[in-house]
Design a protein around this motif. Structure first.
Motif, short mmCIF file in Angstrom:
data_model
loop_
_atom_site.label_atom_id
_atom_site.label_comp_id
_atom_site.label_asym_id
_atom_site.label_seq_id
_atom_site.Cartn_x
_atom_site.Cartn_y
_atom_site.Cartn_z
N ARG A 1 74.89 28.74 57.69
CA ARG A 1 73.81 29.67 57.33
C ARG A 1 74.41 31.07 57.10
N ASP A 2 74.00 31.72 55.98
CA ASP A 2 74.69 32.97 55.60
C ASP A 2 74.20 34.19 56.33
N CYS A 3 72.95 34.15 56.76
CA CYS A 3 72.39 35.34 57.39
C CYS A 3 73.13 35.65 58.69
N SER A 4 73.50 36.88 58.83
CA SER A 4 74.33 37.22 59.98
C SER A 4 73.52 37.77 61.15
N THR A 5 72.30 38.16 60.89
CA THR A 5 71.53 38.77 61.98
C THR A 5 70.56 37.76 62.60
N LEU A 6 70.15 38.10 63.79
CA LEU A 6 69.17 37.26 64.51
C LEU A 6 67.79 37.55 63.97
N PRO A 7 66.84 36.62 64.11
CA PRO A 7 65.47 36.90 63.66
C PRO A 7 64.85 38.04 64.47
N ALA A 8 63.85 38.66 63.88
CA ALA A 8 63.17 39.74 64.58
C ALA A 8 62.41 39.18 65.77
N VAL A 9 61.83 38.00 65.59
CA VAL A 9 61.08 37.36 66.69
C VAL A 9 61.10 35.84 66.46
N VAL A 10 61.07 35.10 67.55
CA VAL A 10 60.97 33.63 67.45
C VAL A 10 59.58 33.24 67.93
N LEU A 11 58.82 32.56 67.01
CA LEU A 11 57.53 32.03 67.43
C LEU A 11 57.78 30.55 67.80
N LEU A 12 57.66 30.26 69.09
CA LEU A 12 58.13 28.96 69.60
C LEU A 12 56.98 28.10 70.11
N ASP A 13 56.84 26.94 69.51
CA ASP A 13 55.86 25.96 70.03
C ASP A 13 56.49 25.28 71.24
N LEU A 14 55.65 24.80 72.13
CA LEU A 14 56.21 24.13 73.32
C LEU A 14 56.42 22.64 73.10
N LYS A 15 55.44 22.03 72.45
CA LYS A 15 55.52 20.59 72.27
C LYS A 15 56.29 20.29 70.99
N LEU A 16 57.55 19.94 71.17
CA LEU A 16 58.42 19.72 70.01
C LEU A 16 59.19 18.42 70.19
N PRO A 17 59.56 17.81 69.05
CA PRO A 17 60.43 16.64 69.14
C PRO A 17 61.81 17.04 69.66
N ARG A 18 62.50 16.06 70.23
CA ARG A 18 63.85 16.26 70.78
C ARG A 18 63.79 17.33 71.87
N LEU A 19 64.36 18.50 71.70
CA LEU A 19 64.25 19.53 72.74
C LEU A 19 62.89 20.19 72.65
N ASP A 20 62.23 20.32 73.82
CA ASP A 20 60.92 20.97 73.75
C ASP A 20 61.09 22.48 73.91
N GLY A 21 59.98 23.18 73.79
CA GLY A 21 60.01 24.64 73.77
C GLY A 21 60.64 25.25 75.01
N HIS A 22 60.33 24.68 76.19
CA HIS A 22 60.89 25.23 77.43
C HIS A 22 62.40 25.18 77.40
N GLN A 23 62.96 24.05 76.95
CA GLN A 23 64.42 23.88 76.92
C GLN A 23 65.06 24.87 75.91
N VAL A 24 64.36 25.00 74.81
CA VAL A 24 64.87 25.93 73.80
C VAL A 24 64.91 27.34 74.37
N LEU A 25 63.81 27.72 75.02
CA LEU A 25 63.73 29.08 75.58
C LEU A 25 64.85 29.31 76.59
N ARG A 26 65.08 28.32 77.48
CA ARG A 26 66.13 28.47 78.48
C ARG A 26 67.50 28.63 77.80
N ALA A 27 67.72 27.81 76.76
CA ALA A 27 69.02 27.90 76.06
C ALA A 27 69.21 29.28 75.44
#
Lengths: 597, 146
Positions: free
Chosen positions: B54-80
């Motif tokens: 991915r070419d973009c070098s900066t982080l997003p301004a904000v992450v809108l995160l759903d909790l119920k997700l396939p594979r890793l769920d929102g809580h796990q993503v947030l912790r990571a």
């Protein structure tokens, strides 16, 4: 010679007469001391000896014969040494006084007679009352052989002729006289002994306390002692010779007669007791038969009889009581056995019941466990489904709104109405899902029990309601400090539903009123003056999706009260309602701790 | 206004579209990058996996995160996200259907900056997203901006 025999016989007759006289007069000394009696007897014997000597036969001058030998020998034999010696001294003295050529022999005969008599008494020791005529005769021969031997003391000149003269009569007559005299004395002795025995017996009979009666074989009274006579109320002399049947009490004759005749007939002792009713006294009779009749002893046994009766009554009473006691013990034992058996039966039944109960419990636990598992699965399912269901609803509502927005005035009224209905339905379904989530959470979440201020909670809930529906004048009554033990989140849910319902159903009231309170026993209530409901639908109140009002009147999902009931039940309490259509409703609930809060 | 992207972690295309529209209506013009699950979200942020190039070098301004997700769920993503130095202060807003107490508490404990429940009612939903965009894109000064 004939003269000699006649003289000797005469002397012997004199002697016998004197002996009989002696015996008849009974010079026996009475109660004098023995020595004086013996001396008295000696004197008497001596006197008799002197008497026979006075009538002696004179064979020659100074040579006399008489029966002094008989007197002295029998005296020695029957009366003993002292009387015989006393008599010997008297007669010896008398003979010496007579003098003559026969003096020496005369004294010798006296000594020999005394000696043989005394010797016979002490050496032979005969029973005097039992002496036989034969022995007395032999005794006479011995004495007179001794007498003949004394002829050696005669002067030699006359010795042989004298001996020849007297030998025959002396040996023929004198032993016979001795035997006869002895027989007389023996009889006297015998009688004396009998008298003594009778006297002793009489003394005994009179001194004893028993009554005594002797009867002959014709039932005549031959003897009765004083005690016996007294019992007849008579003197002994008045009874003697009377026939006994005439003297016995008339009513007792038969009784006595039977026993007396039995004793007489069988010759065996008969003992019997007799109760004399007029006197109220008991007598014991012992009847002994004898060849002459009956000897009857009787004495009063009233006292011992009474004691015996008392003892027997006592015994009977004791026996009766023992029997009663025994019966009672037996009864108790039986009762006890029955009870024991019952208890055992009961025990067995209880054990069986316990077994059943345990099995039941195991079964119930198993079911409960399975139920819990499936319940949890269901809840999890409901949770995830509810979440997933919300997304499509959001899409429906969101895109409907977007469509309406984009089409704007291009929509006609019908089309706009359709879109509005789609959106309203989606939104109502969203509300239902939210409520379902709350209901499932009410069961699912772990309970934290702590002290909760329901008054405070109620105010918070009411604030929320006012915010969502401002401008409604609602009169609120919530006293401060109503606390309870429970989970704050869940209790909040309870009040949200109950007070929310009150808020909703008082909407038509110009003066709405909502009240939270507490009754005795930790029962809380939420009361309103809203539209109320008919109590016949009360059983539907707490079921999920059950509603008593139409949606157009009062919107709602019908899950709120189901949630309330679940929460209250989880707290170990219960919830119920009272209402009247048009008059309002009151919802009561407890939280499982009576008197607490 | 920042030109930085918004990362939307959302597996439901309807919700994605609604969120985009809501942002549009709110006047947010920032690029919205969308990933479909937790694994993609982390790959995007850390330029790993199939998004390594991915070419973009900066982080997003904000992450809108759903909790119920396939594979890793929102809580796990947030912790990571919070565990990695690079993304420790990245604003993460939980945008989810769940109103479960546990989810809310867990999210804040794991370092979520905000928690927004997606309402069913469209007006409410648009309003919530509008406010989010305003706050995180216009008002909030993220550490990475300085």
């Amino acid at each position: 010679m004939r003269e000699l025999i006649a003289a000797l016989a005469g002397n012997a007759g004199l002697l016998l007469a004197m002996a009989v006289l002696y015996d008849a007069l009974g010079f026996r000394g009475g109660r004098q001391p023995p020595i004086r009696r013996e001396l008295g007897n000696g004197f008497l014997l001596g006197t008799i000896g002197v008497a026979v000597m006075l009538f002696s036969f004179q064979l020659a001058p100074g040579v006399v014969f008489d029966t002094r030998s008989v007197v002295l020998s029998l005296g020695g034999l029957f009366f003993g040494a002292i009387p015989a010696l006393g008599a010997g001294v008297i007669t010896g003295t008398f003979r010496l006084a007579m003098g003559g050529p026969g003096t020496a022999m005369g004294v010798a005969v006296i000594l020999v007679s005394v000696a043989i008599g005394v010797a016979w008494r002490y050496v032979r020791r005969p029973r005097l009352e039992a002496l036989s005529l034969g022995e007395l005769y032999i005794f006479g021969i011995v004495v007179h052989l001794g007498m003949l031997a004394c002829t050696v003391f005669l002067p030699r000149a006359i010795r042989l002729t004298t001996l020849m003269t007297i030998v025959a009569p002396v040996l023929v007559i004198y032993p016979i006289v001795t035997a006869l005299g002895g027989w007389v004395l023996r009889s006297g002795h015998e009688r004396r002994l009998g008298d003594q025995a009778r006297k002793r017996v009489t003394e005994i009979l009179e001194s004893m306390t028993d009554g005594f009666i002797a009867l002959d074989r014709d039932w005549h009274v031959t003897y009765v002692n004083a005690n016996g006579a007294e019992l007849f109320g008579r003197k002994p002399a008045e009874l003697l010779g009377k026939r006994i049947w005439a003297e016995l009490p008339a009513d007792a004759v038969q009784h006595f007669r039977r026993h007396y005749e039995e004793a007489m007939r069988e010759g065996k002792p008969v003992f019997f007791e007799h109760y004399h009713a007029p006197w109220d006294r008991w007598f014991e009779n012992r009847v002994f038969p004898s060849p002459n009749g009956l000897s009857i002893f009787f004495h009063e046994i009233t006292d011992s009889k009474r004691a015996e009766e008392a003892a027997s009554r006592l015994n009977e009473a004791v026996a009766r009581q023992a029997k009663e006691l025994e019966a009672r013990v037996a009864e108790r034992t039986r009762e006890l056995e029955q009870r024991t058996a019952e208890a055992e039966r009961l025990n067995r039944a209880m054990l069986n019941l316990l077994e059943d109960l345990k099995a039941e419990q195991r079964h119930t636990r198993e079911i409960t466990r399975r139920l819990e598992i499936s319940n949890r699965e269901l809840e999890t399912f409901a949770y995830s489904v509810s979440h997933d269901l919300r997304a499509p609803l959001r899409a429906i509502d969101g895109f409907s709104e977007a469509l309406a927005e984009e089409l704007g005035s291009g929509l006609n009224e019908r089309q706009k109405d359709s879109l509005d209905r789609i959106r309203a339905a989606a939104q109502r379904m969203g509300g239902m899902i939210d409520d379902l989530l709350k209901l499932s959470r009410a069961t699912r979440v772990e309970m934290r029990r702590q002290r909760v201020d329901l008054s405070e909670l109620a105010h918070a809930v009411l604030d929320e309601l006012r915010e969502g529906d401002p401008g409604r004048p609602v009169e609120i009554e919530v006293p401060p400090g109503l606390t309870a033990e429970g989970d704050p989140q869940l209790l909040r849910l309870v009040l949200q539903n109950l007070i929310g319902n009150a808020w909703k159903f008082t909407a038509p009231r110009p003066r709405a009123r909502i009240e939270l309170g507490r009754l005795e026993g930790g029962i809380f209530y939420v009361r309103d003056n809203g539209v109320g409901f008919d109590m016949k639908y009360a059983d539907k109140l707490f079921g999920a999706f059950q509603r008593l009002h139409r949606q157009e009147e009062f919107p709602g999902t019908g899950i709120g009260l189901a949630t309330v009931q679940r929460i209250v039940l989880r707290h170990g309490g219960r919830v119920w309602a009272e209402a009247e259509p048009g008059r309002g409703a009151t919802f009561f609930f407890s939280l499982g701790e009576v008197g607490g809060g | 206004m920042s030109t930085r992207v918004i990362l939307l972690v959302e597996d439901n295309p309807d919700d994605e579209l609604l969120t985009r529209r809501a942002l549009e209506r709110a006047g947010v013009v920032n690029t919205v990058d969308v990933v479909r699950d937790g694994v993609e979200a982390l790959d995007y942020l850390f330029r790993e996996g199939k998004l390594a190039g991915r070419d973009c070098s900066t982080l997003p301004a904000v992450v809108l995160l759903d909790l119920k997700l396939p594979r890793l769920d929102g809580h796990q993503v947030l912790r990571a996200i919070r565990e990695d130095e690079r993304t420790r202060f990245l604003p993460v807003v939980i945008l989810t259907s769940s109103s479960e107490e546990e989810d809310i508490v867990q999210s804040y404990r794991d370092g979520a900056n905000s928690y927004v429940r997606k309402p069913v009612r469209a007006e409410e939903f648009f309003e919530a997203v509008r406010q989010l965009g305003l706050y995180w894109l216009l008002l909030n000064e993220a550490p990475g901006d300085v």
